[in-house]
Scaffold this motif. Structure first.
Motif, short mmCIF file in Angstrom:
data_model
loop_
_atom_site.label_atom_id
_atom_site.label_comp_id
_atom_site.label_asym_id
_atom_site.label_seq_id
_atom_site.Cartn_x
_atom_site.Cartn_y
_atom_site.Cartn_z
N ARG A 120 -50.06 61.82 43.39
CA ARG A 120 -50.36 61.91 41.95
C ARG A 120 -50.89 63.29 41.60
N VAL A 163 -50.99 64.39 37.68
CA VAL A 163 -51.54 63.22 36.99
C VAL A 163 -53.05 63.38 36.92
N GLU A 187 -53.11 53.92 35.70
CA GLU A 187 -52.94 53.49 37.08
C GLU A 187 -54.30 53.51 37.77
N VAL A 208 -54.74 58.34 36.19
CA VAL A 208 -55.45 57.50 37.15
C VAL A 208 -56.85 57.26 36.61
N ARG A 253 -49.00 59.48 32.42
CA ARG A 253 -49.69 58.76 33.48
C ARG A 253 -51.11 59.29 33.62
#
Length: 958
Positions: free
Chosen positions: A792, A797, A757, A727, A725
């Motif tokens: 997160r 992340v 994301e 961001v 994952r």
């Protein structure tokens, strides 16, 4: 008519008596502070001469100043300071190997003008990128190159000088016939020469016997140049007189051939004193330079990141090193000379040695830079007290250097001055250091005095010089009797009286000096500590320390290379340099010259043209961070007061952009309509010559929502982890103005194993509020952002940020603004650039970008915070031939270049390097610029179409 009125009426120049100018010129690079009466920046040599005449008529002292980097206090005084560096820097004539030049010429700039002739000025101090020829003459400068080319006194052929009482003439060596002609002509010049002859005759024996016969005797006046065997050389007798005798208007100096090729050998010994023992042996090989440095300096260079491990690890084993530079007409000749030295020292069984022979010019330069950065690297050693000059450049006979180093180290230990680095121009016996004197406490100052008196006696016992490079000024003027004896000091007094009977040329320096423990700038610096928004962790959480962090090296005044200081490069103003602004802030905190504190108009004006580029955070040797200081100042300056319109328009840009996203095309039409555009710009504080950026028809975040997650997050090649994952941070600039870069980044990340994301809500890093000093709002914005990202962040992340300025906020500004928020620290640690996210996942594919050339403008904040290494490695992996520009800031710098009143500086910065380099690149070269400001500025001044790294990589890899 007052002095100020007379100067304004008669002098073609900039006459400053304002608080800001007086504050900026109250300091040099020394421990001393003296506020001038006024400052004059003459536009010509004649205007400078007129300044002296006006000062004489008003009986006011005069001090000439060049780069203002003096370490002994000779560049501050309670008189009128004449700053020659802004306008009086013309190269007037080159004739063979000689040049006539004005006093304000910067050494590096002059050498650049001479480069086509393959000639250069011989002496090269470590401040070569900022020091001026006039300052070098006043200080008798040396540098590492003095090993081969001597001190400045050895290069001066003639000087055009002006006495305080108005006599102006060219001086040089004087034959008996010329001497008689001068006397026969009568007048003030005859009076001077007759008195000089009498002084020479009266002091003949003293001058011949009391002057140390060493290569680095810089202390005292050069009375030895008046001896018959030296040709009664009046010009050279004036070199090193520190503006205490005459004003130098023009100089004729000897030039030297630039060595076509150079090589560097590094010798490692068990300790620095043993390295000193070997100096005479090494010097027999006639190197261009022979420098020494110890483990303390290398350790600090690692901590301060002056050079990376890849460079420092190339040093041979040891705790004391000699760096020996050779020249040759060919690379083979230079290398051969270095190898001969290495072979010779290996045969010396009494002094075991480790050697390294560096034949990569880039590595050589990096290693050499460690030595040149000594002053800055040792100023603020981590976990140890701040260090100071005050006894930093004594010189002894080179053949006695090792023993002197042992005795000097013992003296340091006796006084409890630990962890002092010893380095310098060992080939000529000159030792540099900075010592943790306590100059803030009267008892500490008493200890400082006792130490330097003992150190002076130690040097005198070795037949050395109190100064081997930096001059006497106030630091050592009081001690000259210990070195020369009272009779020679009396001759110095007679000498000054011949030239300056009124005692108005830089009084209190060299002759009848101030005590070495008065005028100390830190002794009476005890301001109340303000409550601040930033935490200033590197300054003990004290803004007062941050405001006094500058040590005056003046590297921010360089005309090329690096980022800082773009506004100074455009204006040439001391107040627009990082150093000038830092000094003004210090004076604001002191509250004497500048008395209205945070409300000060002078401080505001000095900071107004700071682009907040953050270049100084890295380029400054002591890491002055003027962007942060400016933001802090603005937050207090405008507290409970109306702000200028640009703070509400551009400072609140993320909010306006969010509102505009409802109907971006309609907003574009309105704000770009000719009549409405002028109104919008005027209302928003935007310069009318700027084009307003156009909002994208669809924001990146809206595109991402509509598109949905399409990637599987699986890395198909290379065995990388699957489904990681990440961001992707939709910064305001990418999201609202240039979503194409974000779309390309999404595709790239998904193609290389990431599941992309985006944040769950509209968030912001707070950059625009920080840059406009709205720090309370920036803190709230950041808290909201961190709170939204917290799940997160706790899941480790990473957050990939495409806009460098926003990444810099997360990595640097946010932790300083919210030091007690653990999730802010997690965000800083989790933030990655696109190149950092991809560099280990992209496979080497030589064919991919073959034939693609890219010219990259590195964003200033990236330069300051994390650098370009990952970008370089990634582009190399995909086969792009990269040229990384070193042309300074683009000049737009976020809101700065749009603001009314900043257009000339903004475009001037771009015109200095960036725009010409881009236009020169040609149509077949891609222009790479990750910063939205950089791309906007490039588009405004060139025909190029710059792209973000994401866009270029997407073209090559997808």
């Amino acid at each position: 008519m007052t002095l100020q009125q007379a100067l304004q009426a008669r002098v073609d120049g900039e006459v400053r008596f304002d608080q800001g100018s007086l504050a900026a010129y109250s300091h040099d690079s020394s421990n001393y502070r003296q506020t001038p009466v006024g400052v004059v920046v003459p536009r010509s040599v004649e205007a400078g001469a007129e300044t002296v005449r006006v000062c004489r008529e008003h009986d006011v002292p005069v001090l000439s100043r060049g780069g203002g980097t003096s370490l002994a206090g000779q560049c501050v005084n309670h008189g009128v300071v004449i700053d020659w560096s802004k306008y009086c820097h013309r190269l007037l004539e080159v004739d063979g190997d000689t040049v006539i030049v004005e006093p304000g010429a910067c050494l590096d700039d002059l050498n650049a003008e001479l480069a086509d002739r393959k000639l250069m000025v011989g002496p090269r101090p470590s401040t070569h990128d900022t020091c001026t020829i006039g300052g070098m003459i006043g200080n008798n400068s040396c540098g590492a190159s003095a090993q081969a080319y001597g001190k400045m006194v050895d290069s001066v052929l003639r000087l055009e000088v002006l006495t305080y009482d108005g006599e102006r003439f060219w001086a040089g060596p004087t034959s008996d016939e010329e001497f008689e002609q001068i006397l026969a002509a009568g007048g003030r010049r005859a009076e001077i020469y007759r008195a000089l002859g009498d002084l020479r005759d009266d002091g003949l024996a003293l001058i011949r016997t009391r002057y140390p016969d060493i290569p680095r005797r810089v202390s005292g006046y050069n009375l030895d140049q008046l001896l018959p065997e030296n040709g009664f050389n009046v010009a050279r007798a004036l070199v090193g007189s520190e503006s205490t005798l005459v004003t130098v208007l023009r100089a004729e100096i000897k030039l030297f051939r630039v060595p076509p090729h150079q090589s560097l050998a590094v010798l490692g010994y068990d300790d620095i004193a043993t390295a000193g023992d070997m100096v005479p042996t090494v010097a027999e090989h006639r190197p261009l330079a022979l420098e020494g440095l110890d483990h303390e300096l290398i350790d600090l260079a690692r901590v301060e990141q002056v050079a990376g491990p890849a460079v420092l690890d190339k040093l041979p084993d040891g705790s004391g090193w000699l760096m020996v530079r050779f020249g040759g007409d060919s690379k083979e000749e230079a290398d051969r000379r270095a190898q001969h030295l290495v072979d010779a020292v290996r045969e010396n069984d009494d002094h075991p040695v480790h050697t390294a022979y560096l034949d990569d010019p880039s590595v050589e330069e990096e290693v050499w830079r460690v030595r040149e950065a000594g002053l800055g690297a040792t100023a603020y050693p981590p976990d140890n007290p701040d260090t100071h000059e005050g006894w930093e450049d004594a010189a002894v006979p080179p053949e006695r250097l090792g023993d002197y180093l042992r005795d000097f180290r013992s003296l340091l230990h006796e006084f409890g001055y630990e962890h002092c680095s010893l380095y310098g121009h060992f080939g000529q016996g000159c030792v540099h250091t900075r010592i943790p004197f306590d100059l803030e406490d009267p008892k500490g100052v008493e200890t400082y005095r006792r130490f330097v008196e003992r150190a002076a006696r130690l040097v005198a016992s070795y037949g050395g010089s109190l100064s081997g490079e930096h001059g006497d000024g106030q630091s050592r003027g009081e001690l000259l009797g210990l070195m020369f004896g009272d009779e020679i000091v009396d001759l110095f007094g007679r000498y000054k009286a011949i030239w300056d009977p009124a005692g108005r040329m830089n009084p209190g320096k060299v002759v009848d000096p101030y005590r070495l423990d008065e005028n100390l700038d830190h002794l009476d610096y005890d301001p109340r500590e303000p409550v601040t928004f930033f935490s200033f962790p590197d300054d003990g959480h004290r803004f007062t320390h941050a405001a006094s962090r500058c040590v005056g090296i003046g590297q921010c005044r360089s005309s090329s290379g690096g980022v800082m200081c773009p506004s100074y490069r455009v204006t040439g103003e001391e107040e627009h340099s990082t150093r000038g602004r830092a000094r003004i802030l210090m004076e604001m905190m002191r509250g004497e010259t500048i008395t209205d504190g945070w409300r000060s108009t002078e401080v505001h004006d000095a900071l107004d043209l700071c682009l907040a580029c953050k270049g100084c955070k890295t380029d400054c040797p002591v890491n002055v961070d003027m962007a942060t200081y400016k933001a802090e100042f603005l937050s207090h300056h405008y507290r409970w007061r109306p702000r200028p319109p640009q703070h509400y328009s551009m400072g609140w840009l993320p909010l306006w952009a969010r509102l505009a996203s409802v109907a971006p095309n309609a907003v574009n039409k309105v704000v770009n309509a000719p009549r409405l555009s002028r109104i919008v710009k005027a209302a928003g504080g935007v310069d009318e010559r700027r084009d307003l950026p156009r909002f994208a028809s669809q924001r990146l975040t809206d595109w991402f929502k509509e598109r949905g997650e399409q990637g599987t997050g699986e890395q198909e090649t290379g065995g990388q982890a699957k489904g990681d994952r990440v961001v992707l941070w939709p910064d305001s600039f990418t999201n609202n103005f240039h979503p194409e870069a974000g779309k390309a980044a999404v595709r790239l990340l998904e193609a290389h194993g990431y599941r992309v994301e985006m944040p769950p809500a509209a968030l912001c890093c707070g950059l625009t509020w920080i840059s406009t000093g709205q720090l309370n709002i920036a803190q709230r914005v950041l808290k909201r952002t961190v709170g939204a990202l917290a799940p997160r962040l706790h899941a480790d992340v990473p957050v990939v940020v495409l806009e460098p300025s926003c990444a810099a906020v997360f990595r640097s500004d946010a932790p300083d603004l919210l030091p007690d928020e653990p999730d802010v620290k997690r965000l800083a640690d989790s933030t990655m650039s696109l190149s950092e996210a991809l560099v280990d996942r992209v496979e080497v594919a030589p064919q991919t970008g073959t034939g693609v050339r890219a010219l990259a403008q590195q964003h200033c904040h990236q330069h300051a915070i994390w650098g370009f290494d990952a970008d370089r490695e990634l582009l190399d992996k995909v086969g792009v031939e990269l040229d990384l520009l070193d042309e300074g800031c683009c000049g737009l710098a976020g809101n700065f270049g749009f603001e009314r009143g900043h257009f000339e500086v903004s475009t001037g910065a771009a015109a200095l390097g960036l725009w010409p380099a881009v236009e020169k690149a040609g149509d077949d070269t891609r222009i790479l610029a990750d910063g939205f400001s950089c791309r906007t500025q490039i588009e405004a001044g060139t025909s190029a179409e710059p792209v973000h790294l994401a866009e270029l990589l997407a073209e090559l890899l997808l």
